[in-house]
Motif scaffolding. Sequence first.
Motif, PDB file in Angstrom:
ATOM      1  N   GLU A  47       0.837  -1.200   0.000  1.00  0.00           N
ATOM      2  CA  GLU A  47       0.000   0.000   0.000  1.00  0.00           C
ATOM      3  C   GLU A  47       0.869   1.246   0.000  1.00  0.00           C
ATOM      4  N   ARG A  48       0.411   2.282  -0.704  1.00  0.00           N
ATOM      5  CA  ARG A  48       1.074   3.588  -0.709  1.00  0.00           C
ATOM      6  C   ARG A  48       0.012   4.669  -0.581  1.00  0.00           C
ATOM      7  N   GLY A  68       1.303  -4.845 -14.663  1.00  0.00           N
ATOM      8  CA  GLY A  68       1.129  -6.291 -14.690  1.00  0.00           C
ATOM      9  C   GLY A  68       0.650  -6.891 -13.379  1.00  0.00           C
ATOM     10  N   VAL A  69       0.318  -6.043 -12.408  1.00  0.00           N
ATOM     11  CA  VAL A  69      -0.221  -6.531 -11.135  1.00  0.00           C
ATOM     12  C   VAL A  69      -1.545  -5.818 -10.873  1.00  0.00           C
ATOM     13  N   SER A 116      -2.144  -3.070  -3.688  1.00  0.00           N
ATOM     14  CA  SER A 116      -2.041  -4.265  -4.526  1.00  0.00           C
ATOM     15  C   SER A 116      -1.986  -5.489  -3.633  1.00  0.00           C
ATOM     16  N   ARG A 117      -2.760  -6.488  -4.011  1.00  0.00           N
ATOM     17  CA  ARG A 117      -2.777  -7.761  -3.295  1.00  0.00           C
ATOM     18  C   ARG A 117      -2.137  -8.864  -4.151  1.00  0.00           C
ATOM     19  N   ALA A 122       7.171  -2.800  -6.160  1.00  0.00           N
ATOM     20  CA  ALA A 122       7.796  -2.027  -7.243  1.00  0.00           C
ATOM     21  C   ALA A 122       6.741  -1.280  -8.057  1.00  0.00           C
ATOM     22  N   ALA A 123       5.638  -1.940  -8.352  1.00  0.00           N
ATOM     23  CA  ALA A 123       4.568  -1.309  -9.128  1.00  0.00           C
ATOM     24  C   ALA A 123       3.996  -0.108  -8.386  1.00  0.00           C
ATOM     25  N   LEU A 124       3.743  -0.276  -7.093  1.00  0.00           N
ATOM     26  CA  LEU A 124       3.179   0.829  -6.320  1.00  0.00           C
ATOM     27  C   LEU A 124       4.169   1.973  -6.156  1.00  0.00           C
TER      28      LEU A 124
END
Length: 96
Positions: A3-4, A30-31, A66-67, A76-78
Amino acid sequence: MAERRVSIGWAEGLHARPASIFVRAAMATGVPVTIARKDGPAVNAASMLAVLSLGAEGGDEITLTSRAEDTAAAEAALDRLAKLVSEGLEELPETV
């Protein structure tokens, strides 16, 4: 769960062009990612209509979550999406 919490850096908030940039960036991670305004429902960050429905304005605090099973990929995505949103960038940064 990753979480961010960030404040929106685009003056116009997540409307039209910035929302489009954000949604494309969320899809590119991709997530699975959700986005929510403070005290509001979480919506799919890869859905233009859902993101627009938030009515998020410049300076509003949002939460990205993201879960994804791959925790490193989710983190990394967040990080990348948080940077995009907080700095009001015109495209997703290649690296954090």
